[in-house]
Design a protein around this motif. Structure first.
Motif, PDB file in Angstrom:
ATOM      1  N   LEU A 242      -6.814  -1.634   5.989  1.00  0.00           N
ATOM      2  CA  LEU A 242      -5.797  -1.799   8.133  1.00  0.00           C
ATOM      3  C   LEU A 242      -3.681  -2.792   7.052  1.00  0.00           C
ATOM      4  O   LEU A 242      -3.431  -2.217   6.993  1.00  0.00           O
ATOM      5  N   GLN A 243      -4.107  -2.920   6.089  1.00  0.00           N
ATOM      6  CA  GLN A 243      -2.869  -3.730   5.401  1.00  0.00           C
ATOM      7  C   GLN A 243      -2.161  -3.023   4.887  1.00  0.00           C
ATOM      8  O   GLN A 243      -0.917  -3.176   4.490  1.00  0.00           O
ATOM      9  N   GLU A 244      -2.580  -1.966   4.888  1.00  0.00           N
ATOM     10  CA  GLU A 244      -1.585  -0.773   3.914  1.00  0.00           C
ATOM     11  C   GLU A 244      -0.654  -0.271   5.125  1.00  0.00           C
ATOM     12  O   GLU A 244      -0.192   1.004   4.939  1.00  0.00           O
ATOM     13  N   VAL A 245      -1.096  -0.203   6.094  1.00  0.00           N
ATOM     14  CA  VAL A 245      -0.779   0.499   7.915  1.00  0.00           C
ATOM     15  C   VAL A 245       0.905  -0.193   7.409  1.00  0.00           C
ATOM     16  O   VAL A 245       0.224  -1.577   8.002  1.00  0.00           O
TER      17      VAL A 245
ATOM     18  N   ILE B  78       0.656  -4.041   9.378  1.00  0.00           N
ATOM     19  CA  ILE B  78       0.236  -4.636  11.170  1.00  0.00           C
ATOM     20  C   ILE B  78      -1.004  -5.764  11.585  1.00  0.00           C
ATOM     21  O   ILE B  78      -0.854  -6.290  12.487  1.00  0.00           O
ATOM     22  N   VAL B  79      -1.592  -5.604  10.435  1.00  0.00           N
ATOM     23  CA  VAL B  79      -2.197  -7.366  10.296  1.00  0.00           C
ATOM     24  C   VAL B  79      -1.485  -8.498  10.094  1.00  0.00           C
ATOM     25  O   VAL B  79      -1.959  -9.275  11.379  1.00  0.00           O
TER      26      VAL B  79
ATOM     27  N   VAL C 126      -3.750  -6.359  15.115  1.00  0.00           N
ATOM     28  CA  VAL C 126      -5.274  -6.364  15.477  1.00  0.00           C
ATOM     29  C   VAL C 126      -6.002  -6.913  15.619  1.00  0.00           C
ATOM     30  O   VAL C 126      -5.814  -8.313  14.750  1.00  0.00           O
ATOM     31  N   TYR C 127      -6.437  -6.821  16.880  1.00  0.00           N
ATOM     32  CA  TYR C 127      -7.531  -7.788  18.032  1.00  0.00           C
ATOM     33  C   TYR C 127      -8.793  -8.453  16.880  1.00  0.00           C
ATOM     34  O   TYR C 127      -9.247  -9.062  17.070  1.00  0.00           O
TER      35      TYR C 127
ATOM     36  N   VAL D 281      -3.822   4.624  10.732  1.00  0.00           N
ATOM     37  CA  VAL D 281      -5.212   3.552  10.376  1.00  0.00           C
ATOM     38  C   VAL D 281      -6.270   4.291  10.083  1.00  0.00           C
ATOM     39  O   VAL D 281      -6.794   4.501   9.061  1.00  0.00           O
ATOM     40  N   ARG D 282      -6.149   6.134  11.113  1.00  0.00           N
ATOM     41  CA  ARG D 282      -7.148   6.601  10.691  1.00  0.00           C
ATOM     42  C   ARG D 282      -7.688   7.411   8.782  1.00  0.00           C
ATOM     43  O   ARG D 282      -8.309   7.176   8.382  1.00  0.00           O
TER      44      ARG D 282
END
Length: 114
Positions: free
Chosen positions: A14-17, A26-27, A32-33, A63-64
């Protein structure tokens, strides 16, 4: 791969988004919750900086894509966009604030003093 390692890998993915407007992942932006792996499904609960964010589809698709790269055996990815709690700049990591040029040593935040 054990569950702890899997969750760490999910966070790395997710840190790659990257939010293309801000250039921050986004993290670290605090979008990201929650993220969890459940069998062959990954569930992400996240938000956008504003309900009118024009990047909703782009970020969802990104993300996907990173999840499918990191977890090729996963059959289902659920990205749930939520608005509660609403995003606030306080949710950003120190690293994100530094990237934006904020003085993190200052005890003031947007919205008033701490």
């Amino acid at each position: 791969m054990n569950m702890e390692t899997s969750n760490e890998t999910l966070r790395e993915a997710l840190q790659e988004v990257i939010d293309p407007e801000l250039g921050i992942n986004i993290v670290d932006l605090g979008l990201v919750y929650d993220s969890r792996i459940s069998g062959d499904c990954i569930e992400i609960k996240m938000t956008m900086t504003t309900p009118a964010c024009p990047l909703h589809a782009y970020i969802d698709r990104s993300v996907r894509e990173v999840i499918s790269e990191y977890f090729p055996a996963i059959k289902s990815v659920k990205v749930d966009i939520v608005w509660d709690p609403p995003w606030h700049p306080r949710m950003m990591s120190t690293e994100a604030k530094l990237q934006l040029g904020w003085n993190v040593m200052n005890h003031f935040t947007l919205g008033g003093a701490k």
